[in-house]
Write an enzyme that holds these catalytic residues in place. Sequence first.
Site, PDB file in Angstrom:
ATOM      1  N   SER A 142       0.811  -1.222   0.000  1.00  0.00           N
ATOM      2  CA  SER A 142       0.000   0.000   0.000  1.00  0.00           C
ATOM      3  C   SER A 142       0.839   1.264   0.000  1.00  0.00           C
ATOM      4  CB  SER A 142      -0.927   0.008   1.222  1.00  0.00           C
ATOM      5  OG  SER A 142      -1.822  -1.077   1.198  1.00  0.00           O
ATOM      6  N   ASP A 170      -0.292  -3.027   6.308  1.00  0.00           N
ATOM      7  CA  ASP A 170       1.001  -3.482   6.813  1.00  0.00           C
ATOM      8  C   ASP A 170       2.114  -2.572   6.305  1.00  0.00           C
ATOM      9  OD1 ASP A 170      -0.463  -5.607   7.737  1.00  0.00           O
ATOM     10  OD2 ASP A 170       0.464  -7.097   6.439  1.00  0.00           O
ATOM     11  N   GLU A 174       5.247  -6.987   7.360  1.00  0.00           N
ATOM     12  CA  GLU A 174       5.439  -8.183   6.544  1.00  0.00           C
ATOM     13  C   GLU A 174       6.811  -8.076   5.879  1.00  0.00           C
ATOM     14  OE1 GLU A 174       3.646 -10.172   2.523  1.00  0.00           O
ATOM     15  OE2 GLU A 174       2.198  -9.635   4.083  1.00  0.00           O
TER      16      GLU A 174
END
Length: 279
Positions: A36, A47, A88
């Site tokens: 994102s 994340d 992540e």
Amino acid sequence: MANSGTGLPEAQAEDVVRVVRRVFGADVVGAYLHGSAVLDGLRPSSDVDVLAVLRRRTTTGERRALVDALLEISGAGDAGAGGARPVELTVVVQGDVRPWRYPPRCEFQYGEWLRAEYERGGTPGPGESPDLAPLITMVLLGDAPLYGPPPAAALDAVPHEDLRRGIAAGVPELLAELADDTRNVVLTLARVWRTLATGEIGSKDAAADWALARLPAEHRPVLVRARAGYLGAERERWDDLLPRLRPYAEYVAAAIERLISGRLRTGGRTRSRGLDRCP
């Protein structure tokens, strides 16, 4: 890095890179932001996504050291007021993805959906990972190095057919996780559908907007709820929509399957607009 949510994503990304460099030293080729943050900006539930590229394979002890450090850095849920976001981290060995081959091999991946397993001592190991095809494509499109050279200097572009294969390969796993990771699965299915139909990789909420215009009315409430939760507009709850979850997922999965089958029948000659711009 775009920051439209809460938490301190810039600091977290820098912390992740410091951990990777502490564990692997001079064997780190580069580290790259994706997800994102390089698409349409971080949302409240996004994340902090980082890909690290190494010159060599890892040991079990090194992978465990990564897990132990990331458990401290990563938030266990959506970013609260000033709280840490989930992290992540994906690690690849450069020689496993350059020259590109399919299916690609992932050396290590940390994600908050496996926190309980990590806390019990579980350590992720290497293995084939078709999902690296869209991930590396996002890294190249985003062109956001955190350490090392630009991503195009460290990674090969993913052929379009391998990108499609990698995206489609994750659908059965998504369907299996619908009950445990509902919002993410609902949104990711919409993103897979949009990417295969248009060739464009975008944010989950943009994919939801696209899919809502194409869904039958009976399936829209599921995606509307998931989108609102992702954007922080309402708290996540599914009790009132439980009977609609599986029909929604099966409808979108069938639409995805039709796109894949149609591609095979035409011999893979169609082109996609957005991914023609891949470096």
